[in-house]
Design an enzyme around this catalytic site. Structure first.
Site, PDB file in Angstrom:
ATOM      1  N   ASN A  99      30.350  32.083  64.442  1.00 19.10           N
ATOM      2  CA  ASN A  99      29.691  31.908  63.345  1.00 19.10           C
ATOM      3  C   ASN A  99      30.496  31.923  62.088  1.00 19.10           C
ATOM      4  O   ASN A  99      30.951  32.872  61.382  1.00 19.10           O
ATOM      5  CB  ASN A  99      28.616  33.174  63.511  1.00 19.10           C
ATOM      6  N   LYS A 140      29.055  31.695  58.932  1.00 20.82           N
ATOM      7  CA  LYS A 140      28.588  32.090  57.963  1.00 20.82           C
ATOM      8  C   LYS A 140      28.567  31.410  56.709  1.00 20.82           C
ATOM      9  O   LYS A 140      28.785  30.025  56.935  1.00 20.82           O
ATOM     10  CB  LYS A 140      28.840  33.670  57.738  1.00 20.82           C
ATOM     11  N   HIS A 149      19.702  36.810  63.420  1.00 18.22           N
ATOM     12  CA  HIS A 149      21.119  37.381  62.777  1.00 18.22           C
ATOM     13  C   HIS A 149      20.703  38.529  62.166  1.00 18.22           C
ATOM     14  O   HIS A 149      19.776  38.481  61.234  1.00 18.22           O
ATOM     15  CB  HIS A 149      21.909  36.412  62.345  1.00 18.22           C
ATOM     16  N   GLU A 162      21.931  39.887  59.329  1.00 14.91           N
ATOM     17  CA  GLU A 162      21.869  39.232  57.793  1.00 14.91           C
ATOM     18  C   GLU A 162      20.687  38.781  57.592  1.00 14.91           C
ATOM     19  O   GLU A 162      20.292  38.816  56.406  1.00 14.91           O
ATOM     20  CB  GLU A 162      23.002  38.484  57.566  1.00 14.91           C
ATOM     21  N   GLU A 199      24.805  42.423  68.506  1.00 13.16           N
ATOM     22  CA  GLU A 199      25.483  42.780  67.332  1.00 13.16           C
ATOM     23  C   GLU A 199      25.130  43.985  66.753  1.00 13.16           C
ATOM     24  O   GLU A 199      24.269  43.985  65.694  1.00 13.16           O
ATOM     25  CB  GLU A 199      25.293  41.539  66.492  1.00 13.16           C
ATOM     26  N   GLY A 201      31.775  42.868  60.521  1.00 14.27           N
ATOM     27  CA  GLY A 201      32.608  42.741  59.304  1.00 14.27           C
ATOM     28  C   GLY A 201      33.235  43.894  58.736  1.00 14.27           C
ATOM     29  O   GLY A 201      33.672  44.118  57.687  1.00 14.27           O
ATOM     30  N   SER A 250      33.211  42.287  64.761  1.00 10.19           N
ATOM     31  CA  SER A 250      34.789  42.664  64.836  1.00 10.19           C
ATOM     32  C   SER A 250      35.421  42.232  66.009  1.00 10.19           C
ATOM     33  O   SER A 250      36.336  42.847  66.267  1.00 10.19           O
ATOM     34  CB  SER A 250      35.029  44.057  64.156  1.00 10.19           C
TER      35      SER A 250
HETATM   36  P1  13P Z   1      32.353  39.649  62.529  1.00 14.22           P
HETATM   37  O1  13P Z   1      33.216  39.346  63.597  1.00 14.22           O
HETATM   38  O2  13P Z   1      33.172  39.074  60.980  1.00 14.22           O
HETATM   39  O3  13P Z   1      32.116  41.048  62.410  1.00 14.22           O
HETATM   40  O4  13P Z   1      31.029  39.028  62.308  1.00 14.22           O
HETATM   41  C1  13P Z   1      30.285  38.997  63.634  1.00 14.22           C
HETATM   42  C2  13P Z   1      28.837  38.462  63.259  1.00 14.22           C
HETATM   43  O5  13P Z   1      28.201  38.601  62.611  1.00 14.22           O
HETATM   44  C3  13P Z   1      28.937  36.989  64.193  1.00 14.22           C
HETATM   45  O6  13P Z   1      27.451  36.658  63.867  1.00 14.22           O
END
Ligand code: 13P
Length: 257
Positions: free
Chosen positions: A9, A11, A95, A97, A167, A173, A212
């Site tokens: 992803n 982002k 997601h 976010e 997740e 992150g 992560s």
């Molecule tokens: P990270 O791997 O940067 O922690 O992000 C995970 C994520 O949100 C994937 O959709």
């Protein structure tokens, strides 16, 4: 045997030139014999470009979000049919976010899930608890609510062509990864909830861990029996890191065989 998935992803990262370099390096580094599905999820504007680059190759393409509506007066939105039209076969829905920053609730996420299925795309449904919920030991309640919202609307059968990603928000992150055992516990729980409705679909459902994931921790996470791969954010922007994660998934597939 569930085929592992490694999904990147991106982002809101990338540019035409950076994407080109990343996908070129990735395609070069992946081994054709690895029995895994490798997917990338670039931002909307780069999807058509990425589809052209990936055509005929090993890497599948997906979008990071989709509109729940089929079409019409929805300024700024993109429908599932449009995503499919430009070459996407997968789409992330729910997601954290999107849930947190764009106020998407379980009902909307369920509609997006259905919108993807309706055009023959595979939704990747994300579930996960916040740090506060984690510390209050509410993890199972939260992921059950998120999963059940979709099951209640569309039935367990709708997961036959879907992927689920666990997740934990506190691991995204942050560099703080769930331990393999923590991930395993939640994955097994999610699988059991679906299996309670339909044993066969539960057994075949691929459940990815996200939060992560890196080259150094992918192996121990993927060694868990109910962890079928990863949804990778930051580390998917580096061809080297992403390939290490893919190699770990390929090893898991080989060991299970
Ligand atoms: P990270 O791997 O940067 O922690 O992000 C995970 C994520 O949100 C994937 O959709």
């Amino acid at each position: 045997m569930r085929r592992p998935v490694v999904a990147g992803n991106w982002k809101m990262h990338g540019s035409r030139s950076a994407n080109h370099a990343l996908l070129t390096d990735l395609e070069r580094g992946l081994k054709a014999e690895w029995p895994i599905d490798v997917l990338v999820f670039p931002p909307y504007v780069y999807l058509a470009d990425a589809a052209r680059m990936l055509e005929g190759g090993q890497i599948g393409l997906g979008a990071q979000d989709v509109c729940a509506e089929g079409g019409g007066a929805f300024t700024g939105q993109v429908s599932a049919a449009m995503l499919k039209d430009v070459g996407c076969r997968y789409v992330i829905v729910g997601h954290s976010e999107r849930r947190r920053l764009f106020h998407e609730d379980d009902a909307l996420v369920s509609r997006k899930f259905a919108a993807a299925l309706q055009v023959g795309m595979t939704p990747v449904l994300c579930v996960g608890e916040t740090l506060q919920e984690h510390e209050a030991h509410q993890t199972e309640d939260v992921v059950a609510r998120q999963l059940d919202a979709v099951m209640a609307m569309h039935g367990a059968a709708s997961f036959a062509d879907a992927i689920v990603a666990y997740e934990p928000v506190w691991a995204i992150g942050t560099g703080r990864t769930a331990t393999p055992q923590q991930a395993q516990t939640v994955h097994a729980y999610l699988r059991s909830r679906i299996a309670a409705q339909d044993a066969n679909i539960g057994r075949h459902l691929r459940i990815l861990y996200g939060g992560s994931v890196k080259g150094v921790n992918a192996g121990e996470l993927f060694a868990m029996p109910d962890v079928d791969g990863g949804l990778v954010g930051g580390a998917s922007l580096s061809a080297d890191e992403f390939q290490q994660i893919c190699a770990a998934a390929a090893l898991r597939a080989a060991v299970r065989h």
